[in-house]
Design a protein around this motif. Sequence first.
Motif, PDB file in Angstrom:
ATOM      1  N   PHE A  71       0.829  -1.199   0.000  1.00 13.51           N
ATOM      2  CA  PHE A  71       0.000   0.000   0.000  1.00 13.51           C
ATOM      3  C   PHE A  71       0.863   1.248   0.000  1.00 13.51           C
ATOM      4  O   PHE A  71       1.889   1.263   0.662  1.00 13.51           O
ATOM      5  CB  PHE A  71      -0.903   0.016   1.240  1.00 13.51           C
ATOM      6  N   PRO A  72       0.422   2.300  -0.676  1.00 12.40           N
ATOM      7  CA  PRO A  72      -0.674   2.295  -1.628  1.00 12.40           C
ATOM      8  C   PRO A  72      -0.237   1.718  -2.973  1.00 12.40           C
ATOM      9  O   PRO A  72       0.928   1.777  -3.338  1.00 12.40           O
ATOM     10  CB  PRO A  72      -1.032   3.771  -1.767  1.00 12.40           C
ATOM     11  N   THR A  73      -1.197   1.152  -3.688  1.00 11.13           N
ATOM     12  CA  THR A  73      -0.985   0.679  -5.055  1.00 11.13           C
ATOM     13  C   THR A  73      -1.788   1.592  -5.966  1.00 11.13           C
ATOM     14  O   THR A  73      -2.939   1.885  -5.681  1.00 11.13           O
ATOM     15  CB  THR A  73      -1.424  -0.788  -5.207  1.00 11.13           C
ATOM     16  N   LEU A  74      -1.151   2.040  -7.043  1.00  8.21           N
ATOM     17  CA  LEU A  74      -1.808   2.950  -7.973  1.00  8.21           C
ATOM     18  C   LEU A  74      -2.072   2.269  -9.298  1.00  8.21           C
ATOM     19  O   LEU A  74      -1.271   1.457  -9.750  1.00  8.21           O
ATOM     20  CB  LEU A  74      -0.938   4.183  -8.248  1.00  8.21           C
ATOM     21  N   LEU A  75      -3.189   2.624  -9.880  1.00  6.20           N
ATOM     22  CA  LEU A  75      -3.561   2.200 -11.224  1.00  6.20           C
ATOM     23  C   LEU A  75      -3.794   3.467 -12.024  1.00  6.20           C
ATOM     24  O   LEU A  75      -4.550   4.338 -11.596  1.00  6.20           O
ATOM     25  CB  LEU A  75      -4.839   1.354 -11.190  1.00  6.20           C
ATOM     26  N   ILE A  76      -3.133   3.582 -13.162  1.00  9.11           N
ATOM     27  CA  ILE A  76      -3.377   4.681 -14.082  1.00  9.11           C
ATOM     28  C   ILE A  76      -3.807   4.045 -15.394  1.00  9.11           C
ATOM     29  O   ILE A  76      -3.020   3.335 -16.040  1.00  9.11           O
ATOM     30  CB  ILE A  76      -2.132   5.569 -14.280  1.00  9.11           C
ATOM     31  N   ALA A  77      -5.073   4.254 -15.748  1.00 15.49           N
ATOM     32  CA  ALA A  77      -5.632   3.590 -16.922  1.00 15.49           C
ATOM     33  C   ALA A  77      -6.813   4.374 -17.461  1.00 15.49           C
ATOM     34  O   ALA A  77      -7.402   5.201 -16.760  1.00 15.49           O
ATOM     35  CB  ALA A  77      -6.065   2.162 -16.567  1.00 15.49           C
ATOM     36  N   GLY A  78      -7.150   4.070 -18.681  1.00 23.68           N
ATOM     37  CA  GLY A  78      -8.307   4.691 -19.313  1.00 23.68           C
ATOM     38  C   GLY A  78      -8.709   3.876 -20.518  1.00 23.68           C
ATOM     39  O   GLY A  78      -8.273   2.725 -20.683  1.00 23.68           O
ATOM     40  N   ALA A  79      -9.504   4.459 -21.380  1.00 14.28           N
ATOM     41  CA  ALA A  79     -10.014   3.760 -22.550  1.00 14.28           C
ATOM     42  C   ALA A  79      -8.890   3.266 -23.459  1.00 14.28           C
ATOM     43  O   ALA A  79      -9.027   2.227 -24.110  1.00 14.28           O
ATOM     44  CB  ALA A  79     -10.961   4.674 -23.325  1.00 14.28           C
ATOM     45  N   GLU A  80      -7.773   3.984 -23.488  1.00 11.89           N
ATOM     46  CA  GLU A  80      -6.669   3.603 -24.368  1.00 11.89           C
ATOM     47  C   GLU A  80      -5.814   2.471 -23.802  1.00 11.89           C
ATOM     48  O   GLU A  80      -5.000   1.898 -24.491  1.00 11.89           O
ATOM     49  CB  GLU A  80      -5.805   4.820 -24.682  1.00 11.89           C
ATOM     50  N   GLY A  81      -5.981   2.135 -22.519  1.00 15.06           N
ATOM     51  CA  GLY A  81      -5.236   1.042 -21.909  1.00 15.06           C
ATOM     52  C   GLY A  81      -4.669   1.421 -20.554  1.00 15.06           C
ATOM     53  O   GLY A  81      -4.990   2.474 -19.998  1.00 15.06           O
ATOM     54  N   THR A  82      -3.826   0.556 -20.028  1.00 18.64           N
ATOM     55  CA  THR A  82      -3.208   0.739 -18.717  1.00 18.64           C
ATOM     56  C   THR A  82      -1.823   1.336 -18.894  1.00 18.64           C
ATOM     57  O   THR A  82      -1.020   0.848 -19.682  1.00 18.64           O
ATOM     58  CB  THR A  82      -3.116  -0.609 -17.980  1.00 18.64           C
ATOM     59  N   ARG A  83      -1.552   2.378 -18.127  1.00 19.65           N
ATOM     60  CA  ARG A  83      -0.247   3.044 -18.187  1.00 19.65           C
ATOM     61  C   ARG A  83       0.641   2.707 -16.991  1.00 19.65           C
ATOM     62  O   ARG A  83       1.848   2.777 -17.078  1.00 19.65           O
ATOM     63  CB  ARG A  83      -0.422   4.548 -18.298  1.00 19.65           C
ATOM     64  N   PHE A  84       0.015   2.350 -15.860  1.00 17.71           N
ATOM     65  CA  PHE A  84       0.793   1.988 -14.674  1.00 17.71           C
ATOM     66  C   PHE A  84      -0.104   1.218 -13.722  1.00 17.71           C
ATOM     67  O   PHE A  84      -1.265   1.576 -13.530  1.00 17.71           O
ATOM     68  CB  PHE A  84       1.322   3.247 -13.962  1.00 17.71           C
ATOM     69  N   LEU A  85       0.448   0.171 -13.123  1.00 16.04           N
ATOM     70  CA  LEU A  85      -0.208  -0.565 -12.049  1.00 16.04           C
ATOM     71  C   LEU A  85       0.883  -1.092 -11.141  1.00 16.04           C
ATOM     72  O   LEU A  85       1.702  -1.908 -11.550  1.00 16.04           O
ATOM     73  CB  LEU A  85      -1.061  -1.724 -12.574  1.00 16.04           C
ATOM     74  N   GLY A  86       0.916  -0.565  -9.907  1.00 12.82           N
ATOM     75  CA  GLY A  86       1.914  -1.035  -8.966  1.00 12.82           C
ATOM     76  C   GLY A  86       1.980  -0.148  -7.747  1.00 12.82           C
ATOM     77  O   GLY A  86       1.323   0.895  -7.671  1.00 12.82           O
ATOM     78  N   PRO A  87       2.774  -0.569  -6.766  1.00 10.16           N
ATOM     79  CA  PRO A  87       2.929   0.252  -5.565  1.00 10.16           C
ATOM     80  C   PRO A  87       3.720   1.504  -5.893  1.00 10.16           C
ATOM     81  O   PRO A  87       4.551   1.518  -6.805  1.00 10.16           O
ATOM     82  CB  PRO A  87       3.693  -0.658  -4.606  1.00 10.16           C
ATOM     83  N   LEU A  88       3.418   2.569  -5.165  1.00  7.69           N
ATOM     84  CA  LEU A  88       4.122   3.825  -5.360  1.00  7.69           C
ATOM     85  C   LEU A  88       4.255   4.487  -4.002  1.00  7.69           C
ATOM     86  O   LEU A  88       3.269   4.619  -3.271  1.00  7.69           O
ATOM     87  CB  LEU A  88       3.348   4.735  -6.313  1.00  7.69           C
ATOM     88  N   LEU A  89       5.469   4.894  -3.668  1.00  5.74           N
ATOM     89  CA  LEU A  89       5.685   5.572  -2.394  1.00  5.74           C
ATOM     90  C   LEU A  89       4.758   6.778  -2.292  1.00  5.74           C
ATOM     91  O   LEU A  89       4.511   7.459  -3.285  1.00  5.74           O
ATOM     92  CB  LEU A  89       7.136   6.021  -2.273  1.00  5.74           C
ATOM     93  N   PRO A  90       4.238   7.046  -1.113  1.00  5.72           N
ATOM     94  CA  PRO A  90       3.284   8.138  -0.950  1.00  5.72           C
ATOM     95  C   PRO A  90       3.944   9.520  -0.916  1.00  5.72           C
ATOM     96  O   PRO A  90       4.011  10.175   0.111  1.00  5.72           O
ATOM     97  CB  PRO A  90       2.596   7.808   0.372  1.00  5.72           C
ATOM     98  N   HIS A  91       4.446   9.927  -2.065  1.00  7.51           N
ATOM     99  CA  HIS A  91       5.042  11.249  -2.225  1.00  7.51           C
ATOM    100  C   HIS A  91       4.328  11.949  -3.369  1.00  7.51           C
ATOM    101  O   HIS A  91       4.323  11.459  -4.498  1.00  7.51           O
ATOM    102  CB  HIS A  91       6.536  11.162  -2.534  1.00  7.51           C
ATOM    103  N   ALA A  92       3.747  13.107  -3.088  1.00  6.76           N
ATOM    104  CA  ALA A  92       2.999  13.854  -4.104  1.00  6.76           C
ATOM    105  C   ALA A  92       3.887  14.197  -5.298  1.00  6.76           C
ATOM    106  O   ALA A  92       3.455  14.092  -6.445  1.00  6.76           O
ATOM    107  CB  ALA A  92       2.407  15.117  -3.490  1.00  6.76           C
ATOM    108  N   GLU A  93       5.128  14.600  -5.048  1.00  9.04           N
ATOM    109  CA  GLU A  93       6.020  14.987  -6.133  1.00  9.04           C
ATOM    110  C   GLU A  93       6.335  13.809  -7.050  1.00  9.04           C
ATOM    111  O   GLU A  93       6.422  13.968  -8.262  1.00  9.04           O
ATOM    112  CB  GLU A  93       7.315  15.605  -5.583  1.00  9.04           C
TER     113      GLU A  93
END
Length: 128
Positions: A71-93
């Motif tokens: 945790f946290p795990t992020l998913l970045i996706a849309g109609a065109e497909g998936t761009r990222f799926l995986g854990p990401l350190l909780p840093h806004a930058e």
Amino acid sequence: MSALPAAAPESAEPAGDAPWVVCLCAEWCGTCRDYRPLLEQVARAHPQFRFAWVDIEDHAEIADAFDVETFPTLLIAGAEGTRFLGPLLPHAETLSRMLGALQAPQPSSLDVDLLLAVLEKRPAEFAV
């Protein structure tokens, strides 16, 4: 000095076909709770995306397939497909930089398509 761009006007709404940035989290996870305000900050700075907060226990019917272990795990996706799926350190930058330099989309799995369909139908339920 923050690496985040200036926030967009509050009235800016992402287009209905904008990619989703989904945080797959759990209420019991302190790191996730700490990350939520940072995700809200990133959402304000990146109005070209739609953001969602999905508690994997409250919404197991759409999140179990992702088998989140970190945790946290992020998913970045849309109609065109998936761009990222995986854990990401909780840093806004870190997230902001990632959103500015996304990789080309890959075909989404059926699980990603199901999750995005639910977000499309009930976006207020998962609002950041």
